[in-house]
Design a protein around this motif. Sequence first.
Motif, PDB file in Angstrom:
ATOM      1  N   LYS A   1      25.832  23.602   4.993  1.00  0.00           N
ATOM      2  CA  LYS A   1      26.986  23.316   4.129  1.00  0.00           C
ATOM      3  C   LYS A   1      27.786  22.121   4.637  1.00  0.00           C
ATOM      4  O   LYS A   1      28.056  21.181   3.878  1.00  0.00           O
ATOM      5  CB  LYS A   1      27.898  24.524   4.010  1.00  0.00           C
ATOM      6  N   ASN A   2      28.167  22.121   5.904  1.00  0.00           N
ATOM      7  CA  ASN A   2      28.950  21.000   6.427  1.00  0.00           C
ATOM      8  C   ASN A   2      28.157  19.701   6.379  1.00  0.00           C
ATOM      9  O   ASN A   2      28.719  18.636   6.123  1.00  0.00           O
ATOM     10  CB  ASN A   2      29.439  21.282   7.843  1.00  0.00           C
ATOM     11  N   CYS A   3      26.854  19.782   6.613  1.00  0.00           N
ATOM     12  CA  CYS A   3      26.021  18.573   6.541  1.00  0.00           C
ATOM     13  C   CYS A   3      26.081  17.959   5.148  1.00  0.00           C
ATOM     14  O   CYS A   3      26.221  16.739   5.000  1.00  0.00           O
ATOM     15  CB  CYS A   3      24.573  18.903   6.892  1.00  0.00           C
ATOM     16  N   TYR A   4      25.974  18.804   4.130  1.00  0.00           N
ATOM     17  CA  TYR A   4      25.983  18.289   2.766  1.00  0.00           C
ATOM     18  C   TYR A   4      27.364  17.787   2.357  1.00  0.00           C
ATOM     19  O   TYR A   4      27.480  16.839   1.573  1.00  0.00           O
ATOM     20  CB  TYR A   4      25.462  19.343   1.795  1.00  0.00           C
ATOM     21  N   MET A   5      28.407  18.382   2.876  1.00  0.00           N
ATOM     22  CA  MET A   5      29.764  17.869   2.617  1.00  0.00           C
ATOM     23  C   MET A   5      29.929  16.496   3.281  1.00  0.00           C
ATOM     24  O   MET A   5      30.386  15.544   2.654  1.00  0.00           O
ATOM     25  CB  MET A   5      30.819  18.843   3.131  1.00  0.00           C
ATOM     26  N   VAL A   6      29.556  16.416   4.548  1.00  0.00           N
ATOM     27  CA  VAL A   6      29.695  15.167   5.299  1.00  0.00           C
ATOM     28  C   VAL A   6      28.791  14.078   4.717  1.00  0.00           C
ATOM     29  O   VAL A   6      29.170  12.904   4.692  1.00  0.00           O
ATOM     30  CB  VAL A   6      29.404  15.398   6.797  1.00  0.00           C
ATOM     31  N   ALA A   7      27.621  14.451   4.227  1.00  0.00           N
ATOM     32  CA  ALA A   7      26.705  13.469   3.631  1.00  0.00           C
ATOM     33  C   ALA A   7      27.407  12.678   2.533  1.00  0.00           C
ATOM     34  O   ALA A   7      27.233  11.459   2.418  1.00  0.00           O
ATOM     35  CB  ALA A   7      25.466  14.172   3.076  1.00  0.00           C
ATOM     36  N   GLN A   8      28.202  13.371   1.746  1.00  0.00           N
ATOM     37  CA  GLN A   8      28.933  12.703   0.671  1.00  0.00           C
ATOM     38  C   GLN A   8      30.011  11.781   1.232  1.00  0.00           C
ATOM     39  O   GLN A   8      30.251  10.697   0.699  1.00  0.00           O
ATOM     40  CB  GLN A   8      29.575  13.746  -0.253  1.00  0.00           C
ATOM     41  N   LYS A   9      30.661  12.200   2.300  1.00  0.00           N
ATOM     42  CA  LYS A   9      31.748  11.409   2.881  1.00  0.00           C
ATOM     43  C   LYS A   9      31.237  10.156   3.591  1.00  0.00           C
ATOM     44  O   LYS A   9      31.858   9.103   3.502  1.00  0.00           O
ATOM     45  CB  LYS A   9      32.561  12.262   3.848  1.00  0.00           C
ATOM     46  N   VAL A  10      30.114  10.263   4.311  1.00  0.00           N
ATOM     47  CA  VAL A  10      29.608   9.095   5.042  1.00  0.00           C
ATOM     48  C   VAL A  10      28.869   8.139   4.122  1.00  0.00           C
ATOM     49  O   VAL A  10      28.671   6.978   4.461  1.00  0.00           O
ATOM     50  CB  VAL A  10      28.732   9.493   6.256  1.00  0.00           C
ATOM     51  N   GLY A  11      28.452   8.638   2.970  1.00  0.00           N
ATOM     52  CA  GLY A  11      27.847   7.790   1.957  1.00  0.00           C
ATOM     53  C   GLY A  11      26.444   7.313   2.294  1.00  0.00           C
ATOM     54  O   GLY A  11      25.853   7.706   3.300  1.00  0.00           O
ATOM     55  N   PRO A  12      25.932   6.419   1.460  1.00  0.00           N
ATOM     56  CA  PRO A  12      24.548   5.959   1.625  1.00  0.00           C
ATOM     57  C   PRO A  12      24.306   5.128   2.878  1.00  0.00           C
ATOM     58  O   PRO A  12      23.167   4.982   3.316  1.00  0.00           O
ATOM     59  CB  PRO A  12      24.290   5.143   0.364  1.00  0.00           C
ATOM     60  N   THR A  13      25.353   4.616   3.489  1.00  0.00           N
ATOM     61  CA  THR A  13      25.173   3.846   4.732  1.00  0.00           C
ATOM     62  C   THR A  13      25.299   4.737   5.963  1.00  0.00           C
ATOM     63  O   THR A  13      25.050   4.283   7.077  1.00  0.00           O
ATOM     64  CB  THR A  13      26.195   2.692   4.835  1.00  0.00           C
ATOM     65  N   GLY A  14      25.684   5.981   5.767  1.00  0.00           N
ATOM     66  CA  GLY A  14      25.812   6.925   6.880  1.00  0.00           C
ATOM     67  C   GLY A  14      24.597   7.824   6.976  1.00  0.00           C
ATOM     68  O   GLY A  14      23.653   7.731   6.187  1.00  0.00           O
ATOM     69  N   LYS A  15      24.632   8.694   7.975  1.00  0.00           N
ATOM     70  CA  LYS A  15      23.522   9.615   8.190  1.00  0.00           C
ATOM     71  C   LYS A  15      24.071  10.914   8.763  1.00  0.00           C
ATOM     72  O   LYS A  15      25.034  10.902   9.541  1.00  0.00           O
ATOM     73  CB  LYS A  15      22.510   9.009   9.165  1.00  0.00           C
ATOM     74  N   VAL A  16      23.437  12.026   8.396  1.00  0.00           N
ATOM     75  CA  VAL A  16      23.825  13.331   8.911  1.00  0.00           C
ATOM     76  C   VAL A  16      22.581  14.018   9.455  1.00  0.00           C
ATOM     77  O   VAL A  16      21.561  14.117   8.771  1.00  0.00           O
ATOM     78  CB  VAL A  16      24.469  14.209   7.812  1.00  0.00           C
ATOM     79  N   ILE A  17      22.683  14.476  10.697  1.00  0.00           N
ATOM     80  CA  ILE A  17      21.583  15.191  11.349  1.00  0.00           C
ATOM     81  C   ILE A  17      22.085  16.583  11.697  1.00  0.00           C
ATOM     82  O   ILE A  17      23.015  16.741  12.483  1.00  0.00           O
ATOM     83  CB  ILE A  17      21.123  14.470  12.631  1.00  0.00           C
ATOM     84  N   GLY A  18      21.475  17.583  11.085  1.00  0.00           N
ATOM     85  CA  GLY A  18      21.807  18.970  11.380  1.00  0.00           C
ATOM     86  C   GLY A  18      20.784  19.529  12.352  1.00  0.00           C
ATOM     87  O   GLY A  18      19.589  19.343  12.167  1.00  0.00           O
ATOM     88  N   VAL A  19      21.251  20.190  13.402  1.00  0.00           N
ATOM     89  CA  VAL A  19      20.372  20.776  14.413  1.00  0.00           C
ATOM     90  C   VAL A  19      20.613  22.279  14.455  1.00  0.00           C
ATOM     91  O   VAL A  19      21.757  22.724  14.536  1.00  0.00           O
ATOM     92  CB  VAL A  19      20.638  20.173  15.815  1.00  0.00           C
ATOM     93  N   ASP A  20      19.526  23.039  14.392  1.00  0.00           N
ATOM     94  CA  ASP A  20      19.620  24.487  14.526  1.00  0.00           C
ATOM     95  C   ASP A  20      18.321  25.003  15.128  1.00  0.00           C
ATOM     96  O   ASP A  20      17.287  24.350  15.033  1.00  0.00           O
ATOM     97  CB  ASP A  20      19.889  25.154  13.175  1.00  0.00           C
ATOM     98  N   PHE A  21      18.394  26.168  15.746  1.00  0.00           N
ATOM     99  CA  PHE A  21      17.248  26.807  16.376  1.00  0.00           C
ATOM    100  C   PHE A  21      16.599  27.825  15.446  1.00  0.00           C
ATOM    101  O   PHE A  21      15.507  28.298  15.694  1.00  0.00           O
ATOM    102  CB  PHE A  21      17.716  27.491  17.676  1.00  0.00           C
ATOM    103  N   ASN A  22      17.247  28.128  14.359  1.00  0.00           N
ATOM    104  CA  ASN A  22      16.851  29.206  13.462  1.00  0.00           C
ATOM    105  C   ASN A  22      16.018  28.659  12.304  1.00  0.00           C
ATOM    106  O   ASN A  22      16.542  27.989  11.414  1.00  0.00           O
ATOM    107  CB  ASN A  22      18.137  29.873  12.954  1.00  0.00           C
ATOM    108  N   ASP A  23      14.731  28.962  12.297  1.00  0.00           N
ATOM    109  CA  ASP A  23      13.840  28.474  11.237  1.00  0.00           C
ATOM    110  C   ASP A  23      14.276  28.937   9.855  1.00  0.00           C
ATOM    111  O   ASP A  23      14.173  28.185   8.880  1.00  0.00           O
ATOM    112  CB  ASP A  23      12.404  28.957  11.476  1.00  0.00           C
ATOM    113  N   VAL A  24      14.755  30.158   9.739  1.00  0.00           N
ATOM    114  CA  VAL A  24      15.144  30.692   8.436  1.00  0.00           C
ATOM    115  C   VAL A  24      16.327  29.898   7.874  1.00  0.00           C
ATOM    116  O   VAL A  24      16.333  29.516   6.700  1.00  0.00           O
ATOM    117  CB  VAL A  24      15.462  32.208   8.529  1.00  0.00           C
ATOM    118  N   MET A  25      17.317  29.614   8.717  1.00  0.00           N
ATOM    119  CA  MET A  25      18.462  28.814   8.275  1.00  0.00           C
ATOM    120  C   MET A  25      18.033  27.379   7.958  1.00  0.00           C
ATOM    121  O   MET A  25      18.468  26.799   6.958  1.00  0.00           O
ATOM    122  CB  MET A  25      19.565  28.805   9.333  1.00  0.00           C
ATOM    123  N   LEU A  26      17.191  26.803   8.798  1.00  0.00           N
ATOM    124  CA  LEU A  26      16.723  25.434   8.542  1.00  0.00           C
ATOM    125  C   LEU A  26      15.959  25.356   7.214  1.00  0.00           C
ATOM    126  O   LEU A  26      16.125  24.397   6.456  1.00  0.00           O
ATOM    127  CB  LEU A  26      15.831  24.949   9.687  1.00  0.00           C
TER     128      LEU A  26
END
Length: 170
Positions: free
Chosen positions: A79-104
């Motif tokens: 959720k936060n990744c997708y919110m931030v993706a909109q804020k940083v725009g097409p010139t930005g980048k968002v990398i989400g890291v998690d250990f949980n395959d189901v959540m990923l």
Amino acid sequence: MPEQSITPTYDVENAVLSRYQAGAQTHEPSLCCPTEYQDIHYLDVIPDEILTKDYGCGDPTRYAIPGDTVLDLGCGAGKNCYMVAQKVGPTGKVIGVDFNDVMLNLARKYQGAIATKIGFQNTEFVKGKIQDLKLPLEPLQAWLQANPIITLEDIARYEIEGDRLRATSP
């Protein structure tokens, strides 16, 4: 010296992983910390499945600006990744890291649809441990499938492969 009871890291890690895997399958309200978001319009493009299975604490999205590269540790359903993706725009980048395959898998499930809605793709979801961000777990997992550990020598080869991945693919 008095003997101390210490819970092995593996046991704690497994308990956390199991709890959040269950939360990815069915909404677990007890995992959530209620969060007040400043820019709630960024939630409009996020599917309900992600919103109901978000277990974050606080609103880190308010600090992102256009062009930023943002790393979300313990990204969960994204959720936060997708919110931030909109804020940083097409010139930005968002990398989400998690250990949980189901959540990923849940986070990745909507990447294309959200990219279409916002007009660009700038999110990436990576399997990793916060305590060892240099080690990319998906390539290591693939290596383990091809090279099962049976002997002590296999453990040494595994450690060498982990070091190689840390050095070449962090």
